[in-house]
Design a protein around this motif. Sequence first.
Motif, mmCIF file in Angstrom:
data_model
loop_
_atom_site.group_PDB
_atom_site.id
_atom_site.type_symbol
_atom_site.label_atom_id
_atom_site.label_comp_id
_atom_site.label_asym_id
_atom_site.label_seq_id
_atom_site.Cartn_x
_atom_site.Cartn_y
_atom_site.Cartn_z
ATOM 1 N N ILE A 568 -3.882 -2.324 -2.934
ATOM 2 C CA ILE A 568 -2.501 -2.025 -2.532
ATOM 3 C C ILE A 568 -1.708 -1.620 -3.754
ATOM 4 N N TRP A 569 -1.104 -0.430 -3.698
ATOM 5 C CA TRP A 569 -0.337 0.109 -4.826
ATOM 6 C C TRP A 569 1.137 0.208 -4.429
ATOM 7 N N MET A 570 1.994 -0.431 -5.236
ATOM 8 C CA MET A 570 3.435 -0.387 -4.995
ATOM 9 C C MET A 570 4.097 0.283 -6.196
ATOM 10 N N PRO A 571 4.376 1.594 -6.086
ATOM 11 C CA PRO A 571 4.849 2.373 -7.243
ATOM 12 C C PRO A 571 6.231 1.964 -7.747
ATOM 13 N N ASP A 572 7.079 1.423 -6.890
ATOM 14 C CA ASP A 572 8.451 1.125 -7.318
ATOM 15 C C ASP A 572 8.484 0.181 -8.514
ATOM 16 N N ASP A 573 7.701 -0.892 -8.447
ATOM 17 C CA ASP A 573 7.675 -1.831 -9.573
ATOM 18 C C ASP A 573 6.296 -1.896 -10.225
ATOM 19 N N GLU A 574 5.483 -0.844 -10.005
ATOM 20 C CA GLU A 574 4.161 -0.698 -10.627
ATOM 21 C C GLU A 574 3.297 -1.949 -10.415
ATOM 22 N N GLN A 575 3.203 -2.368 -9.181
ATOM 23 C CA GLN A 575 2.354 -3.511 -8.848
ATOM 24 C C GLN A 575 1.093 -3.020 -8.160
ATOM 25 N N ILE A 576 -0.021 -3.652 -8.496
ATOM 26 C CA ILE A 576 -1.293 -3.299 -7.877
ATOM 27 C C ILE A 576 -2.048 -4.580 -7.549
ATOM 28 N N HIS A 577 -2.579 -4.625 -6.329
ATOM 29 C CA HIS A 577 -3.303 -5.820 -5.871
ATOM 30 C C HIS A 577 -4.614 -5.392 -5.238
ATOM 31 N N CYS A 578 -5.690 -6.086 -5.631
ATOM 32 C CA CYS A 578 -7.009 -5.773 -5.071
ATOM 33 C C CYS A 578 -7.516 -6.962 -4.274
ATOM 34 N N SER A 579 -8.217 -6.687 -3.208
ATOM 35 C CA SER A 579 -8.726 -7.759 -2.349
ATOM 36 C C SER A 579 -9.809 -8.583 -3.035
ATOM 37 N N CYS A 580 -10.374 -8.091 -4.146
ATOM 38 C CA CYS A 580 -11.401 -8.862 -4.851
ATOM 39 C C CYS A 580 -10.801 -10.016 -5.653
ATOM 40 N N LYS A 581 -9.466 -9.972 -5.899
ATOM 41 C CA LYS A 581 -8.723 -11.052 -6.562
ATOM 42 C C LYS A 581 -9.136 -11.272 -8.018
ATOM 43 N N GLU A 582 -9.740 -10.275 -8.651
ATOM 44 C CA GLU A 582 -10.215 -10.472 -10.027
ATOM 45 C C GLU A 582 -9.082 -10.729 -11.007
ATOM 46 N N PHE A 583 -7.977 -9.998 -10.889
ATOM 47 C CA PHE A 583 -6.860 -10.213 -11.811
ATOM 48 C C PHE A 583 -6.257 -11.595 -11.614
ATOM 49 N N GLU A 584 -6.129 -12.028 -10.368
ATOM 50 C CA GLU A 584 -5.611 -13.371 -10.103
ATOM 51 C C GLU A 584 -6.569 -14.444 -10.629
ATOM 52 N N HIS A 585 -7.852 -14.115 -10.706
ATOM 53 C CA HIS A 585 -8.893 -15.065 -11.100
ATOM 54 C C HIS A 585 -9.063 -15.155 -12.618
ATOM 55 N N SER A 586 -9.027 -13.989 -13.299
ATOM 56 C CA SER A 586 -9.320 -13.970 -14.740
ATOM 57 C C SER A 586 -8.180 -13.462 -15.605
ATOM 58 N N GLY A 587 -7.207 -12.761 -15.004
ATOM 59 C CA GLY A 587 -6.127 -12.187 -15.788
ATOM 60 C C GLY A 587 -6.479 -10.841 -16.386
ATOM 61 N N ILE A 588 -7.582 -10.239 -15.935
ATOM 62 C CA ILE A 588 -8.016 -8.920 -16.397
ATOM 63 C C ILE A 588 -8.254 -8.043 -15.175
ATOM 64 N N LEU A 589 -7.719 -6.828 -15.202
ATOM 65 C CA LEU A 589 -7.812 -5.942 -14.035
ATOM 66 C C LEU A 589 -9.254 -5.602 -13.687
ATOM 67 N N CYS A 590 -9.491 -5.431 -12.392
ATOM 68 C CA CYS A 590 -10.825 -5.107 -11.899
ATOM 69 C C CYS A 590 -11.050 -3.603 -11.897
ATOM 70 N N ARG A 591 -12.286 -3.197 -11.703
ATOM 71 C CA ARG A 591 -12.676 -1.788 -11.668
ATOM 72 C C ARG A 591 -12.003 -1.042 -10.510
ATOM 73 N N HIS A 592 -11.756 -1.759 -9.411
ATOM 74 C CA HIS A 592 -11.150 -1.105 -8.245
ATOM 75 C C HIS A 592 -9.700 -0.705 -8.534
ATOM 76 N N SER A 593 -8.947 -1.641 -9.123
ATOM 77 C CA SER A 593 -7.555 -1.343 -9.474
ATOM 78 C C SER A 593 -7.487 -0.267 -10.551
#
Length: 692
Positions: A568-593
């Motif tokens: 999910i990409w939200m351009p207004d505040d440059e937020q990106i969320h992936c269903s794999c939850k890797e960033f929430e898990h490790s603090g490093i963006l995943c390959r999908h994002s």
Amino acid sequence: MAMKPSNNIWIRRQQCPCGDWKCYIQYEGDDLGSVSSQHVKSETTPSSSSSEAVFTPYVGQIFKTDDDAFEYYSNFARKNGFSIRKARSTESQNLGIYRRDFVCYRSGFNQPRKKANVEHPRERKSVRCGCDAKLYLTKEIVDGVMQWYVSQFSNVHNHELLEDDQVRLLPAYRKIQEVDQERILLLSKAGFPVNRIVKVLELEKGVQPGQLPFIEKDVRNFVRTCKKTVQENDALLNEKRENDMLELLEACKAMTGRDPDFVYDYTIDENEKVENIAWSFGDSIRAYTIFGDVVAFDTSYRSVTYGLLLGVWFGIDNHGKAIFLGCVLLQDESSHSFAWALQAFMRFMRGRHPQTVLTDIDSGLRDAIARELPNTKHVLCIWHILSKISSWFSLPLGSQYENFKTEFDMLSQLESVEDFEHQWNILVARFGLVSDKHIALLYSYRASWTFSYIRSYFLARTLTAEFSLSLESFLKRILNGQTCLQVFFEQVSIAANLENQTREGMQYIHVKTGMPLEEHARNILTPYAFNVLQREIVLSVQYATTEMANGSYIVRHYKKLEGECLVIWMPDDEQIHCSCKEFEHSGILCRHSLRVLVVKNYFQLPEKYFLLRWRVESSLVSVDDQNAQISSDDCAQAFQSLTASLLTESLISKDRFNYVHNELTSLLEHVRNMPVIDEYAANAAANNISES
């Protein structure tokens, strides 16, 4: 025997979390339950003399002493399936004892004893059967030197000789060595029943059950015989513990003068004796302000000498290393003691609770965390669980265990809760573990250890093998043999030094894709964090994106080797969320994002996706160390220019190429053999380049 309560012996907590005292844990890959009593690792094989070739004794054979002869004959007997005993000795006024008779253990006949005045006297069957095997010694003096010679020898037995696995069980060979006696007394003092003492010794020596040089009956008799000694040693150990705890308390007080930010706390019992004590250093408290989001609380070891449980709080720094945050020694493993420890730690860290805390399986600790840290996620370390799997299931499953372990590993990594629940039921049914208490225990804790349940918890890569090894390395540095708790405190102080924990592992990493996004990230993240992100960047090019009507993206591998992810990409505040939850898990963006950001023509990652905990600026080292990466970049550019010119010149002729090849090979070998000076070498090299 008077026990020497000298070394502080640390052992792994071997009591199974299932609560059954008959159940104990043998840790995979850990052939020693104790990390400090390495001297215990002895007597698992016969002595060196018994392992040498022993020939049949003969009449006229010479020995220096009668003890040498007895040892020789005993070794011969053991290798031939019997044991011996000392029989008659003959003495004279001039020579003293001048004859020794050694006979087979079944020599002679048992003399009838006067029966005790009891209603049902116990009849003991005698092993003696009149065997005539023997070796007689006679003393003589030759040229003023005393020696013993074999005057009679017979190796004729009237009974069957025993096989090797039977002969070792004869009383003559069931010896409890002194180091084992110390260990047995310590474990007995700690409340271990005899059957568990035997199992602990088997684990420590790495032998199969029943293969110790003594049996459970010998241990029970030894403990009973030494009951008075145990009581005396209890008094000695209690006195030592009280004195050493007071010395530790004084060491903490003295540390406040060396480290103004050092903090400690303790409790006293009803006898005004120090009961529990916890401490943390100023550097650890400052490190917690950056790296206190995830805390591992390790309670794997306890001191048998002092009867204290050791708890160590660790964080993970921006280089992926375990950093010391605090330490506690507890009188017991109750929920009340754990609650006090957590309260003390929170006071040290000025009330800031971690997002996530990692522990081993322990019901008392679980209850204490739920009560004291209600808003903190509680996760069980997967490596602690995997270390227990063999003890729990290898015996009941037998040859099926390896297949079970493989399926269990795969199941623990499933991403969907529904998939886990379904596969768990299949696994339990397939291996007939429906009524197994350990399977039930794991399932009751499933929300704290399976990836499908904890994938959205922030763990900062603390479940990786690298962090586990780093944590275990720290523990081994502080848990060697110490004579007292004050020495232990000093060793913790040395090992907790942040300089020692973070200097190693600082390395330069080259870009692999040439993407501006990768170049930008390298200048912000530590080499450790950048290496993780770089792998995701490299793999991101293998993924295809499909834009949805609502602006979201479906991202899947071009070979469809794994399930698709929703980004999910939200351009207004440059937020990106992936269903794999890797960033929430490790603090490093995943390959999908990352793939979606590239599609959106991002040449730099948004600042919010460079967490402070992974940035170079958060390193707990000097500024010079932080400049090492920039200097390494200058070195890399200089070497690239030089090697490009060298390659061009060497390709002009075959002679040039052969010459350059030989010289570079020799140079490379020379550089590899040079001693590593320190991490400032890169800076010095860069300065030399700029000056030239």
